[in-house]
Structure formats: structure tokens, C-alpha cells
Design an enzyme around this catalytic site. Structure first.
Site, PDB file in Angstrom:
ATOM      1  N   HIS A 238      -8.207   3.551   3.854  1.00 29.65           N
ATOM      2  CA  HIS A 238      -8.578   3.906   5.342  1.00 29.65           C
ATOM      3  C   HIS A 238      -9.996   3.633   5.814  1.00 29.65           C
ATOM      4  O   HIS A 238     -10.176   3.770   7.096  1.00 29.65           O
ATOM      5  CB  HIS A 238      -7.981   5.363   5.330  1.00 29.65           C
ATOM      6  CG  HIS A 238      -6.497   5.605   5.368  1.00 29.65           C
ATOM      7  ND1 HIS A 238      -5.785   4.891   4.160  1.00 29.65           N
ATOM      8  CD2 HIS A 238      -5.622   6.240   6.243  1.00 29.65           C
ATOM      9  CE1 HIS A 238      -4.628   5.606   4.616  1.00 29.65           C
ATOM     10  NE2 HIS A 238      -4.345   6.193   5.636  1.00 29.65           N
TER      11      HIS A 238
ATOM     12  N   ASP B 124       0.959  -1.106  -0.043  1.00 29.04           N
ATOM     13  CA  ASP B 124      -0.013  -0.068   0.034  1.00 29.04           C
ATOM     14  C   ASP B 124       0.869   1.157   0.140  1.00 29.04           C
ATOM     15  O   ASP B 124       2.275   1.256   0.074  1.00 29.04           O
ATOM     16  CB  ASP B 124      -1.012   0.007   1.246  1.00 29.04           C
ATOM     17  CG  ASP B 124      -1.654   1.331   1.586  1.00 29.04           C
ATOM     18  OD1 ASP B 124      -2.310   1.474   0.444  1.00 29.04           O
ATOM     19  OD2 ASP B 124      -1.684   1.919   2.558  1.00 29.04           O
ATOM     20  N   SER B 125       0.224   2.256  -0.030  1.00 33.62           N
ATOM     21  CA  SER B 125       0.932   3.638  -0.216  1.00 33.62           C
ATOM     22  C   SER B 125       1.535   4.075   1.288  1.00 33.62           C
ATOM     23  O   SER B 125       2.603   4.665   1.545  1.00 33.62           O
ATOM     24  CB  SER B 125       0.056   4.653  -0.460  1.00 33.62           C
ATOM     25  OG  SER B 125      -1.131   4.693   0.218  1.00 33.62           O
TER      26      SER B 125
ATOM     27  N   CYS C  81      -4.239  -1.251  -2.016  1.00 30.48           N
ATOM     28  CA  CYS C  81      -4.415   0.231  -2.054  1.00 30.48           C
ATOM     29  C   CYS C  81      -5.621   0.420  -3.436  1.00 30.48           C
ATOM     30  O   CYS C  81      -5.032  -0.268  -4.431  1.00 30.48           O
ATOM     31  CB  CYS C  81      -2.967   0.736  -2.285  1.00 30.48           C
ATOM     32  SG  CYS C  81      -3.077   2.503  -2.729  1.00 30.48           S
TER      33      CYS C  81
ATOM     34  N   CYS D 154     -11.229   2.929  -0.499  1.00 30.44           N
ATOM     35  CA  CYS D 154     -10.293   3.377   0.120  1.00 30.44           C
ATOM     36  C   CYS D 154      -9.671   2.554   1.190  1.00 30.44           C
ATOM     37  O   CYS D 154     -10.676   2.227   2.164  1.00 30.44           O
ATOM     38  CB  CYS D 154     -10.224   5.014   0.709  1.00 30.44           C
ATOM     39  SG  CYS D 154      -8.429   5.537   1.183  1.00 30.44           S
TER      40      CYS D 154
ATOM     41  N   GLU E 176      -5.983   9.340   9.983  1.00 31.69           N
ATOM     42  CA  GLU E 176      -4.776   9.176  10.491  1.00 31.69           C
ATOM     43  C   GLU E 176      -4.578  10.025  11.592  1.00 31.69           C
ATOM     44  O   GLU E 176      -3.660   9.653  12.368  1.00 31.69           O
ATOM     45  CB  GLU E 176      -3.597   9.594   9.430  1.00 31.69           C
ATOM     46  CG  GLU E 176      -3.898   8.814   8.186  1.00 31.69           C
ATOM     47  CD  GLU E 176      -2.297   8.726   7.113  1.00 31.69           C
ATOM     48  OE1 GLU E 176      -1.550   9.414   7.399  1.00 31.69           O
ATOM     49  OE2 GLU E 176      -2.353   7.847   6.309  1.00 31.69           O
TER      50      GLU E 176
HETATM   51  N1  DGL Z   1      -4.126   3.625   0.265  1.00 26.05           N
HETATM   52  C1  DGL Z   1      -4.805   5.004  -0.627  1.00 26.05           C
HETATM   53  C2  DGL Z   1      -5.924   4.057  -1.330  1.00 26.05           C
HETATM   54  O1  DGL Z   1      -6.569   3.096  -0.854  1.00 26.05           O
HETATM   55  C3  DGL Z   1      -5.209   5.916   0.445  1.00 26.05           C
HETATM   56  C4  DGL Z   1      -3.942   6.937   0.908  1.00 26.05           C
HETATM   57  C5  DGL Z   1      -3.115   7.549  -0.163  1.00 26.05           C
HETATM   58  O2  DGL Z   1      -3.745   8.356  -0.756  1.00 26.05           O
HETATM   59  O3  DGL Z   1      -2.024   7.193  -0.545  1.00 26.05           O
HETATM   60  O4  DGL Z   1      -6.237   4.626  -2.298  1.00 26.05           O
END
Ligand code: DGL
Length: 269
Positions: free
Chosen positions: A187, A11-12, A74, A185, A153
Site C-alpha cells: 500500500h 495479494d491479500s 504482498c 508494504c 484505504e
Molecule cells: N499486502 C500487505 C503487505 O504488503 C498489506 C495489507 C495486509 O496486511 O494484508 O504486507
């Protein structure tokens, strides 16, 4: 038949840990190697070309770890880079979008489906296209909701500020009367309690993280790739940068402590 090699997952940043948590819950014998690209987060506001390059570098690292599968945990990377990774790497590559779409279509009796995610995910149109292929008469409402990741976050999961922001973001979904809202997403599953209260029981919240974990389970089972039942599962966390607050955030996303975090050096960082 069993396969004790780890699952690669990336993931990011911290968000993909919602997928790790869901996989740990239903597949406790699996080993996982997780990469969070904390040096280059966020992905949600970046271009397809950049996200594809980042994703390729991470996938390359994961294949050096002898992974049996790569999970793109992600939504933005799944929207932009999934097909490239599938064509360039020999291991199976699963994303969060297809499972989220299946779950949304199954959850929505009237086909009034809402989607919220990063600007990248919503702008890519991938969710919208895949849902329309399965439900051509669906009424889709999609919205980029970029303020939510920082609020989550910050752990403002029930905070007044989050209620105000959600009040705005949820307006178009309420106007249409969506019967399913896709949390597109990584999160957003953390906001489920508040979203549930704000939207009420008439709207199913579709959690793409948990949908993804179930599709991983089906894939591994179907291909004889599950780890042996007696094996002890584990998750090794690698980050491209180790920010001070990561361990605290990770604990919230995983509901447990992360024993060890290692730094990984990717090609271009
Ligand atoms: N992990 C990203 C997503 O699910 C969200 C956070 C980001 O923008 O990096 O799209």
C-alpha cells in the site's frame, strides 16, 4: 521466442495492484491474472502458518489458469510463504522482498536504511537478513507501521491524521538519519508524495512494487518468457470476496478503472 501465457499475481487484497500497475507500465503486452484475498485480508497481523496456507491455495488456483510465473505481490506473503511456494510449484515464483532489498542497497550510499511494513513482514526479519547479507555494516532501523494500511484505504493520503501518524512513525528514522526508506508494504507507494515532503530529498523512498516489476521484466526477458510485443496486455481481477468499495479503491491504486471483477472460490473459503 515469446510466451503469451498470463502472469499470475496475488495479494491479500487491493495492495498488490501497485505491482500490477508497475508491471502494466513497463510490460504492456503481458496478460495478468490477479487474485486479491479480500475474504481473509489483512495478512499483516496473521501468523506464518496461516499466510502460507492461504498463499498455497491461491497459487494452486493460479496454476489452473496456466500461468507462466507467480508474483507474490504482498510483502507479508513474500516474507512467510515464498520459499514454500518455490518448493511446491513448478512455475517460477517471484516476491517483492528480494527486488526491494536490491533497490535499497543500491539507493543507500551510507547504508543507513529504514524499513517500514506490516507487523508480520517486520517481525519475520526477512528484509533485515537479506540487507545484512549484502551490506554487513548497514545500520538498519525497522518499524511495524500497522495504522497506515487503513489510512491509505480511506484515501487519507494527505490528511492531517495521516501526517500525525507518520510524524510518530518517522521519528526513529529521522533520529538515525536514514538515507533510504524501504516501503515494505504494497500500500505504501500511495504515500510517496506525503512521505517525500515529510522526509525531504536526503532520503530515497524505495518502492518494492516498482522494484519487483523490473525484476519480473528481467526474469521474463532472460528466460525467453516475454509476451510478443504486438500482443494486447490485460489484467483479469479475481477476488475471494467482492466488497462494495473494492472497485473504487482499485481505481485509485491502478489509476484506471477495473473493467471486470470475478469471484474465485478457494479450497477452504
Ligand atoms: N499486502 C500487505 C503487505 O504488503 C498489506 C495489507 C495486509 O496486511 O494484508 O504486507
Amino acid at each position: 521466442m515469446s510466451d503469451s501465457r498470463p502472469i499470475g499475481i496475488f495479494d491479500s487484497g487491493v495492495g498488490g495492484l501497485t505491482v500490477v500497475k508497475s508491471v502494466e507500465e513497463i510490460l504492456p503486452s503481458e496478460k495478468m491474472v490477479y487474485v486479491g484475498d479480500t475474504a481473509r485480508v489483512p495478512y499483516g497481523s496473521k501468523s506464518a502458518a496461516t499466510i502460507t496456507r492461504y498463499s498455497r491455495e491461491i497459487a494452486r488456483f493460479l496454476t489452473t489458469q496456466d500461468v507462466k510465473m507467480i508474483i507474490v505481490a504482498c510483502n507479508t506473503a513474500s516474507a512467510f510463504a515464498l520459499e514454500t511456494l518455490r518448493s511446491e510449484f513448478d512455475v517460477p515464483v517471484l516476491g517483492v522482498i528480494e527486488p526491494g532489498v536490491e533497490a535499497a542497497v543500491a539507493a543507500s550510499p551510507r547504508g543507513k536504511i529504514g524499513i517500514m511494513g506490516t507487523a508480520g513482514t517486520i517481525g519475520s526479519g526477512v528484509y533485515q537478513n537479506l540487507i545484512m547479507q549484502r551490506r554487513p555494516y548497514a545500520v538498519l532501523t525497522s518499524l511495524a507501521t500497522p495504522l497506515l494500511v487503513p489510512l491509505i484505504e480511506e484515501n487519507w493520503l494527505e490528511h492531517e491524521a495521516t501526517r500525525v501518524v507518520l510524524g510518530e512513525y518517522l521519528r526513529p528514522f529521522r533520529e538515525v538519519g536514514v538515507d533510504a526508506l524501504v516501503l515494505a508494504c504494497t500500500h505504501y507507494p500511495l504515500l510517496k508524495p506525503l512521505l517525500g515532503k515529510m522526509l525531504g530529498p536526503g532520503c530515497v523512498l524505495v518502492d518494492s512494487a516498482s522494484a519487483c516489476a523490473h525484476s519480473v521484466q528481467r526474469y521474463l526477458k532472460g528466460h525467453g518468457l516475454l509476451a510478443g510485443e504486438k500482443e494486447a496486455g490485460s489484467t483479469h481481477v479475481y477476488l475471494t470476496d467482492v466488497p462494495q468499495h473494492f472497485a473504487v479503491m482499485a481505481e485509485r491504486f491502478l489509476n484506471r478503472r477495473v473493467a471486470k471483477i470475478d469471484k474465485v472460490l478457494l479450497d477452504s473459503i
